[in-house]
Design a protein around this motif. Structure first.
Motif, mmCIF file in Angstrom:
data_model
loop_
_atom_site.group_PDB
_atom_site.id
_atom_site.type_symbol
_atom_site.label_atom_id
_atom_site.label_comp_id
_atom_site.label_asym_id
_atom_site.label_seq_id
_atom_site.Cartn_x
_atom_site.Cartn_y
_atom_site.Cartn_z
ATOM 1 N N SER A 146 9.517 2.204 0.402
ATOM 2 C CA SER A 146 8.633 1.041 0.393
ATOM 3 C C SER A 146 9.239 -0.202 -0.262
ATOM 4 O O SER A 146 8.967 -1.308 0.195
ATOM 5 N N TRP A 156 1.160 4.248 -2.760
ATOM 6 C CA TRP A 156 1.014 5.642 -2.346
ATOM 7 C C TRP A 156 2.207 6.476 -2.803
ATOM 8 O O TRP A 156 2.052 7.624 -3.224
ATOM 9 N N GLU A 157 3.407 5.895 -2.737
ATOM 10 C CA GLU A 157 4.614 6.624 -3.131
ATOM 11 C C GLU A 157 4.725 6.787 -4.639
ATOM 12 O O GLU A 157 5.538 7.569 -5.114
ATOM 13 N N LYS A 158 3.941 6.040 -5.387
ATOM 14 C CA LYS A 158 3.982 6.189 -6.839
ATOM 15 C C LYS A 158 3.590 7.609 -7.237
ATOM 16 O O LYS A 158 4.146 8.173 -8.163
ATOM 17 N N TRP A 159 2.657 8.198 -6.500
ATOM 18 C CA TRP A 159 2.220 9.550 -6.818
ATOM 19 C C TRP A 159 2.968 10.610 -6.023
ATOM 20 O O TRP A 159 3.059 11.736 -6.451
ATOM 21 N N GLY A 160 3.520 10.247 -4.876
ATOM 22 C CA GLY A 160 4.130 11.255 -4.030
ATOM 23 C C GLY A 160 5.636 11.215 -3.952
ATOM 24 O O GLY A 160 6.242 12.049 -3.308
ATOM 25 N N GLY A 215 0.817 -1.210 0.000
ATOM 26 C CA GLY A 215 0.000 0.000 0.000
ATOM 27 C C GLY A 215 0.851 1.260 0.000
ATOM 28 O O GLY A 215 0.558 2.230 -0.696
ATOM 29 N N LYS A 216 1.923 1.228 0.770
ATOM 30 C CA LYS A 216 2.821 2.379 0.797
ATOM 31 C C LYS A 216 3.547 2.534 -0.538
ATOM 32 O O LYS A 216 3.808 3.647 -0.990
#
Length: 94
Positions: free
Chosen positions: A67, A58-62, A54-55
């Motif tokens: 991760s 999430w880091e793909k966009w931010g 999940g992280k």
């Protein structure tokens, strides 16, 4: 003198007999505890991989990059926990 010592040793060994194997006291409770620990390790590994995935998403966009290391550590921990259970089963046996 050596002959007397040999005869005495032979008679002592003959009186000892052949001991039979017994299960240790509370062995069933220890095995139950090991099974609980095994389930706990499996569930914590699944939770760690799910959280890391999940992280990762999430880091793909931010941005960020922690991760992949988290997922790799969770997988390595799972491999260690799994091999520990296999070694325990081969040593203790069922």
């Amino acid at each position: 003198m050596l002959l007397a010592a040999h005869d005495m040793y032979g008679s002592v060994v003959a009186q000892m007999g052949n001991p039979s194997a017994e299960t240790p006291p509370m062995a069933d409770k220890m095995m139950k505890m090991f099974r609980y620990f095994t389930w706990f390790m499996q569930m914590s590994g699944i939770a760690a991989i799910t959280y890391g995935g999940g992280k990762f998403a999430w880091e793909k966009w931010g941005g960020g990059g922690g991760s992949p290391k988290m997922v790799a550590n969770a997988m390595l921990g799972g491999a260690v926990a799994t091999s520990g259970g296999t070694i325990m089963n081969s040593v203790v046996g069922s």
